[in-house]
Structures are given as structure tokens and as C-alpha cells.
Design an enzyme around this catalytic site. Structure first.
Site, PDB file in Angstrom:
ATOM      1  N   LYS A  22       5.725  -1.632  -0.294  1.00 48.28           N
ATOM      2  CA  LYS A  22       4.756  -1.554  -1.417  1.00 48.28           C
ATOM      3  C   LYS A  22       4.250  -0.119  -1.545  1.00 48.28           C
ATOM      4  O   LYS A  22       4.185   0.439  -2.647  1.00 48.28           O
ATOM      5  CB  LYS A  22       3.595  -2.491  -1.128  1.00 48.28           C
ATOM      6  CG  LYS A  22       2.276  -2.126  -1.771  1.00 48.28           C
ATOM      7  CD  LYS A  22       1.164  -3.079  -1.454  1.00 48.28           C
ATOM      8  CE  LYS A  22       0.257  -2.633  -0.348  1.00 48.28           C
ATOM      9  NZ  LYS A  22      -0.763  -1.646  -0.673  1.00 48.28           N
ATOM     10  N   ASN A  23       3.960   0.525  -0.404  1.00 47.40           N
ATOM     11  CA  ASN A  23       3.329   1.847  -0.448  1.00 47.40           C
ATOM     12  C   ASN A  23       4.298   2.986  -0.717  1.00 47.40           C
ATOM     13  O   ASN A  23       3.886   4.124  -0.890  1.00 47.40           O
ATOM     14  CB  ASN A  23       2.539   2.097   0.842  1.00 47.40           C
ATOM     15  CG  ASN A  23       1.296   1.218   0.896  1.00 47.40           C
ATOM     16  OD1 ASN A  23       0.951   0.564  -0.073  1.00 47.40           O
ATOM     17  ND2 ASN A  23       0.649   1.170   2.062  1.00 47.40           N
ATOM     18  N   CYS A 118     -13.370  -0.024  -2.123  1.00 46.47           N
ATOM     19  CA  CYS A 118     -12.822  -1.362  -1.851  1.00 46.47           C
ATOM     20  C   CYS A 118     -13.426  -1.796  -0.528  1.00 46.47           C
ATOM     21  O   CYS A 118     -14.259  -1.104   0.054  1.00 46.47           O
ATOM     22  CB  CYS A 118     -11.300  -1.287  -1.777  1.00 46.47           C
ATOM     23  SG  CYS A 118     -10.753  -0.424  -0.321  1.00 46.47           S
ATOM     24  N   ARG A 123     -13.276   5.165  -0.423  1.00 47.24           N
ATOM     25  CA  ARG A 123     -11.991   5.608  -0.986  1.00 47.24           C
ATOM     26  C   ARG A 123     -12.181   6.759  -2.001  1.00 47.24           C
ATOM     27  O   ARG A 123     -11.882   6.609  -3.179  1.00 47.24           O
ATOM     28  CB  ARG A 123     -11.229   4.453  -1.617  1.00 47.24           C
ATOM     29  CG  ARG A 123     -11.135   3.183  -0.794  1.00 47.24           C
ATOM     30  CD  ARG A 123     -10.391   3.302   0.519  1.00 47.24           C
ATOM     31  NE  ARG A 123      -8.983   3.597   0.376  1.00 47.24           N
ATOM     32  CZ  ARG A 123      -8.022   2.690   0.184  1.00 47.24           C
ATOM     33  NH1 ARG A 123      -8.348   1.421   0.072  1.00 47.24           N
ATOM     34  NH2 ARG A 123      -6.752   3.048   0.068  1.00 47.24           N
ATOM     35  N   ASP A 307      -2.987   0.618   9.080  1.00 48.21           N
ATOM     36  CA  ASP A 307      -2.612  -0.643   8.419  1.00 48.21           C
ATOM     37  C   ASP A 307      -2.133  -1.702   9.400  1.00 48.21           C
ATOM     38  O   ASP A 307      -1.891  -2.839   9.002  1.00 48.21           O
ATOM     39  CB  ASP A 307      -1.521  -0.386   7.369  1.00 48.21           C
ATOM     40  CG  ASP A 307      -2.067   0.413   6.204  1.00 48.21           C
ATOM     41  OD1 ASP A 307      -1.264   0.906   5.388  1.00 48.21           O
ATOM     42  OD2 ASP A 307      -3.300   0.578   6.120  1.00 48.21           O
ATOM     43  N   ARG A 399      -1.231  -9.339  -2.370  1.00 43.75           N
ATOM     44  CA  ARG A 399      -1.134  -7.958  -2.868  1.00 43.75           C
ATOM     45  C   ARG A 399      -0.026  -7.202  -2.153  1.00 43.75           C
ATOM     46  O   ARG A 399       0.532  -6.254  -2.695  1.00 43.75           O
ATOM     47  CB  ARG A 399      -2.456  -7.212  -2.638  1.00 43.75           C
ATOM     48  CG  ARG A 399      -3.592  -7.737  -3.457  1.00 43.75           C
ATOM     49  CD  ARG A 399      -4.790  -6.843  -3.346  1.00 43.75           C
ATOM     50  NE  ARG A 399      -4.427  -5.445  -3.619  1.00 43.75           N
ATOM     51  CZ  ARG A 399      -5.304  -4.457  -3.613  1.00 43.75           C
ATOM     52  NH1 ARG A 399      -6.572  -4.715  -3.335  1.00 43.75           N
ATOM     53  NH2 ARG A 399      -4.948  -3.225  -3.863  1.00 43.75           N
TER      54      ARG A 399
HETATM   55  C1  EPZ Z   1      -2.711   4.976   1.629  1.00 44.63           C
HETATM   56  O1  EPZ Z   1      -4.001   4.912   1.073  1.00 44.63           O
HETATM   57  C2  EPZ Z   1      -2.224   3.534   1.703  1.00 44.63           C
HETATM   58  N1  EPZ Z   1      -2.170   2.964   0.356  1.00 44.63           N
HETATM   59  C3  EPZ Z   1      -3.169   2.715   2.579  1.00 44.63           C
HETATM   60  O2  EPZ Z   1      -2.634   1.408   2.689  1.00 44.63           O
HETATM   61  C4  EPZ Z   1      -3.199   3.337   3.968  1.00 44.63           C
HETATM   62  O3  EPZ Z   1      -4.118   2.637   4.770  1.00 44.63           O
HETATM   63  C5  EPZ Z   1      -3.630   4.811   3.861  1.00 44.63           C
HETATM   64  O4  EPZ Z   1      -2.739   5.503   2.957  1.00 44.63           O
HETATM   65  C6  EPZ Z   1      -3.608   5.520   5.194  1.00 44.63           C
HETATM   66  O5  EPZ Z   1      -2.334   5.463   5.729  1.00 44.63           O
HETATM   67  C7  EPZ Z   1      -1.108   3.249  -0.420  1.00 44.63           C
HETATM   68  O6  EPZ Z   1      -0.213   3.978  -0.033  1.00 44.63           O
HETATM   69  C8  EPZ Z   1      -1.113   2.627  -1.780  1.00 44.63           C
HETATM   70  P1  EPZ Z   1      -5.520   8.352   2.391  1.00 44.63           P
HETATM   71  P2  EPZ Z   1      -4.737   6.285   0.597  1.00 44.63           P
HETATM   72  O7  EPZ Z   1      -5.727   9.166   1.162  1.00 44.63           O
HETATM   73  O8  EPZ Z   1      -3.727   7.222   0.035  1.00 44.63           O
HETATM   74  C9  EPZ Z   1      -9.957   9.864   2.917  1.00 44.63           C
HETATM   75  C10 EPZ Z   1      -2.614  -0.909   2.540  1.00 44.63           C
HETATM   76  O9  EPZ Z   1      -3.152  -1.716   3.286  1.00 44.63           O
HETATM   77  N2  EPZ Z   1      -9.766  10.493   1.612  1.00 44.63           N
HETATM   78  O10 EPZ Z   1      -4.461   8.784   3.367  1.00 44.63           O
HETATM   79  O11 EPZ Z   1      -5.906   5.927  -0.215  1.00 44.63           O
HETATM   80  C11 EPZ Z   1      -9.958   8.343   2.811  1.00 44.63           C
HETATM   81  O12 EPZ Z   1     -11.257   7.878   2.486  1.00 44.63           O
HETATM   82  C12 EPZ Z   1      -3.373   0.320   2.107  1.00 44.63           C
HETATM   83  O13 EPZ Z   1      -1.434  -0.971   2.125  1.00 44.63           O
HETATM   84  C13 EPZ Z   1     -10.717  11.403   1.166  1.00 44.63           C
HETATM   85  O14 EPZ Z   1     -11.712  11.658   1.830  1.00 44.63           O
HETATM   86  O15 EPZ Z   1      -5.237   6.841   2.004  1.00 44.63           O
HETATM   87  C14 EPZ Z   1      -9.541   7.936   4.188  1.00 44.63           C
HETATM   88  O16 EPZ Z   1     -10.662   7.984   5.041  1.00 44.63           O
HETATM   89  C15 EPZ Z   1      -4.816   0.279   2.565  1.00 44.63           C
HETATM   90  N3  EPZ Z   1     -10.540  11.999  -0.046  1.00 44.63           N
HETATM   91  C16 EPZ Z   1      -8.564   9.036   4.616  1.00 44.63           C
HETATM   92  O17 EPZ Z   1      -8.832  10.145   3.747  1.00 44.63           O
HETATM   93  C17 EPZ Z   1      -9.436  11.737  -0.823  1.00 44.63           C
HETATM   94  O18 EPZ Z   1      -9.324  12.341  -1.908  1.00 44.63           O
HETATM   95  C18 EPZ Z   1      -7.100   8.660   4.458  1.00 44.63           C
HETATM   96  O19 EPZ Z   1      -6.929   8.200   3.139  1.00 44.63           O
HETATM   97  C19 EPZ Z   1      -8.479  10.818  -0.352  1.00 44.63           C
HETATM   98  C20 EPZ Z   1      -8.657  10.220   0.870  1.00 44.63           C
END
Ligand code: EPZ
Length: 418
Positions: A22-23, A118, A123, A307, A399
Site C-alpha cells: 500500500k505504501n 490521525c 502528522r 508499523d 485500509r
Molecule cells: C509513512 O507515513 C507511512 N505512510 C506510515 O505508514 C509510516 O508509519 C511512516 O511513513 C513511517 O515509516 C505511508 O507511506 C502512506 P513520516 P509518513 O513523514 O510519510 C514527522 C501505515 O500504517 N513529520 O516518515 O506520514 C511525523 O510526524 C502508515 O501504513 C514531521 O514532523 O511518515 C513523524 O513523527 C502509518 N513533518 C515522523 O516525521 C513532516 O512534514 C515520520 O513521519 C512529515 C513528518
């Protein structure tokens, strides 16, 4: 509201085929805004994918779905693309933010709803906006929307991410694909799903080089090639079923995986006593009778994935002694703990660390899913609990897990959706 009924304590035995990721599919669908004709194979037909497809249709991309052979064809020959991603489509699926980069780089403007938070955290998207501004975008936030424009188009540059972000790296890569000149991204996330996006962007004509967390990309503005792409396997789905095998697998063979991508997770489980044999594209797992405790911290790839944190916690309830799991990625990703405690688990949380006291026998109960991975940890708990577990709000599961009941029933589990 649909529920899942699980009768526990049935040993699992059989074969599970893993679906596409999915990701990986979500950013590749967003990047397809820059394609002319694209055919994606091995697509997981889960809720989030359909939400993204709705968003792409709203934007004006032509979509053809063939659920029999699990392919999606996308055609973007639309002269009047709608560069708006409305709140109603982005709020249910945060990855909607990923259309910001492609819309901006191709149409020089975009209006995308802020995704909002969420269950697992606020996020934020500041890192996405940071990267796009570096590429020359003018961005303002108004009425809950990101309003971005780049009148002269985006210009390649050097961007150093202050921290690892999967989504921000993906948005920056796709934006750089349509930017003039070369972009060098430093301190990128390098999850396998990002490498799959990179192989897709290469097919669209980009020249991309990766070394460690540095990615350099010379974009290609327009591509009229017809491209085919097979989505990589879902390593989180695979890790979930490997943990199910460690919990209650007589012998489970998990197919269509690349074991070396799961190296870290497999090593953690082997240290905890699970018997895992890897072959070229499958992993066979047999549960161990004395699961050993472990201390694990979630990290960006190639560390232990956030995850799989909820799923590993269930295994830790069956380990003798005190196990610990530190959640470093999201600020609120222990929503499964109160539900597991209702099934008899002994877990305490201090700051970002969960302390799991094992071995505790779990007993079936009525529980509630809160987010995608928390809900699947309740399924795992139900598989080993005495009596019957009822899981509410299983739309969370839908999802991201394709044919979950079917795959588990094929391995002799008693799982029913009502
Ligand atoms: C991706 O989310 C995945 N989703 C998530 O999977 C996964 O948990 C996550 O990466 C970490 O591996 C998809 O790929 C669709 P991040 P993403 O940006 O991109 C902070 C699932 O269960 N952050 O790597 O949103 C954020 O708050 C989902 O399939 C900022 O501060 O994750 C987090 O603490 C859940 N500013 C950390 O970075 C930003 O602009 C990592 O988030 C973006 C993120």
C-alpha cells in the site's frame, strides 16, 4: 459497523501470499499525474488505494481498474486538470498530500487540503513544504488549505532534510522529477517503498542516483512513454504474518517476499526464539515454545519499523520476563495498549516506552480498533487468546490489509466478519 469475530488458540498452518505494498502504491499513484499512460501491477485493492484513485479521478486522471488481475491503468491526457485536492478526500487518507508535489511541478500550481492529524499523531507536513519551497514554490496556508504556486516552474537545488520523513522525501522526489536541472536531497528516508517510487520515476525518464541517505535526481519534464510497473511486496503485511507465525504458527510459509528487505525484523524474531527459514522469495516460520523477551526501538528503515510495533508487542506479551519497545517515530502510537490490557496483557507506558510483562495468558474480549496497525495487533492477540475476541471498527483494517480473513482462514484460523 462491521466486526471481526476470532476464536483463539487454533494453530496456524499453511501458505500466505503477500500482496503489493500500500505504501509503495500510494506515492506511485500520485507520481502517475506526471505519466502519460501507466499500468501498475500487483496493486493491493485496499481502502486507501481506492481513496487515492478517487482523488486522482477528481483531479482528472482517467483510471481503469482490473481487479481480476490486480492492475490499474492510468491515463493523463487531460487538457484541463483540476489542481485541487479537497478536504473531503484528503482527510480520510493523509497520503493525499502526496499529490502536492506532482501537481505543482507539472501544472505550476496546487491547492491541497492540509491532511490534519490521525489517531497516531498530529502528522505535520512542514517538511513537505520546506522541500517544495526550496525548489522555488511560493506557499501559503489559507482556510485549511496549502496554496502553492511556481509561476516559472520548479528549479532543481540542494535540500537537506532536518529529519527523516517518508512522505516528504516522496513529495520532494516527485517534484524534482518535474523540476529544471538537478536536485540533490540529503538525509532522505530510504524505505523500500521509496526505492520502488524511484524505480518508477526512472521509467518516467528521471536520472536518479542513491548513496546512503543522499539522492540526486535530474528530472524529466514530460514523458509520453507507456510504462509498466509491478509494485513491490508489502513488507509490513509480511512482518505481521511472520509475527502471527511466531505466536501460533505450526508451520506457515509466507510467499512473494524478499527476505533481505525483512532482515532486521527477522533477526529480532529469531533472537526471541522464532524458527525462521528464508529462501529466495519466501519465509517459513514455526512458533517457538519459549519466546524470549526483547528490547526494541522503532527507527527509520533499515531499523525496526514503527508499523510493526503494535504487532511485536503482542509477541512480547508471550515472552518470559520484561520486554521493552520504544516508539521513536510517532507521538501517540500506543492506542492498542489499553485494548490489549483488556485481554489480560500487563503493559505499562512511561514516556515513549512500553514495558511488557510476560508471559501473560490473553483472554478474548470485545475490543476496538483505533488505527490500521493497532487493529491488526488485536487480530494477532485474538488468534492466541482463550475464548472469543470481537474487534469493532474494522474499517481501519480494511485500509491496509488485503483479504486478511481469507489469508488467515486458509491457515486454519477461525476468523469471521459480521
Ligand atoms: C509513512 O507515513 C507511512 N505512510 C506510515 O505508514 C509510516 O508509519 C511512516 O511513513 C513511517 O515509516 C505511508 O507511506 C502512506 P513520516 P509518513 O513523514 O510519510 C514527522 C501505515 O500504517 N513529520 O516518515 O506520514 C511525523 O510526524 C502508515 O501504513 C514531521 O514532523 O511518515 C513523524 O513523527 C502509518 N513533518 C515522523 O516525521 C513532516 O512534514 C515520520 O513521519 C512529515 C513528518
Amino acid at each position: 459497523m462491521q466486526k471481526l469475530l476470532i476464536k483463539g488458540n487454533r494453530e496456524l498452518t499453511g501458505t500466505i501470499s503477500i500482496s503489493g505494498s500500500k505504501n509503495a502504491t500510494l506515492p506511485i499513484l500520485a507520481a502517475s499525474i506526471l505519466a502519460f499512460k501507466a499500468k501498475l501491477k500487483n496493486v493491493p485493492f485496499v481502502k486507501d488505494i481506492f481513496t487515492m484513485l478517487d482523488l486522482l479521478k477528481f483531479i482528472g486522471i482517467k483510471i481503469k481498474i482490473n481487479s481480476k488481475n490486480k492492475t490499474i491503468e492510468l491515463i493523463n491526457s487531460n487538457k484541463n486538470i483540476n489542481t485541487l485536492a479537497p478536504y473531503k478526500l484528503v482527510r480520510t487518507m493523509r497520503a493525499g498530500i502526496l499529490v502536492l508535489g506532482p501537481l505543482l511541478t507539472k501544472y505550476r500550481k496546487a491547492k491541497v487540503s492540509l491532511p490534519g492529524g490521525c489517531a497516531i499523531g498530529t502528522r505535520p507536513v512542514d517538511l513537505h513544504l520546506f522541500a517544495l519551497k526550496k525548489l522555488g514554490a511560493k506557499i501559503k496556508i489559507k482556510d485549511g488549505y496549502i496554496i502553492a504556486e511556481a509561476k516559472k516552474g520548479l528549479i532543481g537545488t540542494s535540500i537537506r532534510f532536518p529529519s527523516n520523513s517518508v512522505g516528504a522525501t516522496e513529495n520532494a522526489l516527485i517534484a524534482a522529477h518535474g523540476a529544471k536541472g538537478k536536485t540533490i536531497l540529503y538525509n532522505c528516508a530510504i524505505e523500500p517503498e521509496i526505492l520502488d517510487l524511484i524505480s518508477y520515476l526512472k521509467k518516467l525518464g528521471s536520472k536518479i542516483k542513491i548513496s546512503g541517505r543522499k539522492i540526486s535526481i535530474i528530472g524529466k519534464n514530460i514523458s509520453f512513454k507507456k510504462i509498466n510497473h509491478k509494485i513491490i511486496f508489502d513488507r509490513i503485511e509480511a512482518g505481521t504474518y511472520i509475527i502471527a507465525g511466531a505466536l501460533i504458527g505450526k508451520k506457515i510459509k509466507i510467499n512473494k517476499v524478499v527476505p533481505k528487505i525483512l532482515k532486521y525484523e527477522i533477526n529480532v524474531l529469531k533472537k526471541m526464539g522464532a524458527k525462521i527459514i528464508s529462501s529466495k522469495n519466501s519465509v517459513t516460520i514455526i512458533k517457538s515454545n519459549n519466546i524470549k523477551r526483547a528490547t526494541v526501538s522503532t527507527k527509520p528503515y533499515p531499523g525496526f519499523p514503527t508499523d510493526l510495533q503494535a504487532q511485536l508487542m503482542v509477541l512480547m506479551t508471550q515472552a518470559k520476563g520484561l520486554s521493552k519497545i520504544k516508539e521513536n517515530i510517532f507521538e501517540n502510537r500506543f492506542m492498542h495498549v489499553p485494548e490489549l490490557k483488556r485481554m489480560g496483557a500487563k503493559i505499562e507506558i512511561k514516556n515513549k516506552t512500553a514495558y511488557i510483562y510476560g508471559l501473560t495468558k490473553l483472554t478474548g474480549a470485545e475490543v476496538m480498533a483505533t488505527d490500521l496497525r493497532a487493529s491488526v495487533s488485536l487480530v494477532l492477540a485474538g488468534l492466541i487468546a482463550d475464548k472469543r475476541t470481537i474487534i469493532n471498527r474494522i474499517y481501519h483494517l480494511d485500509r491496509g490489509y488485503e483479504f486478511l480473513e481469507r489469508k488467515l482462514k486458509k491457515c486454519k484460523a477461525s476468523v469471521k466478519r459480521t
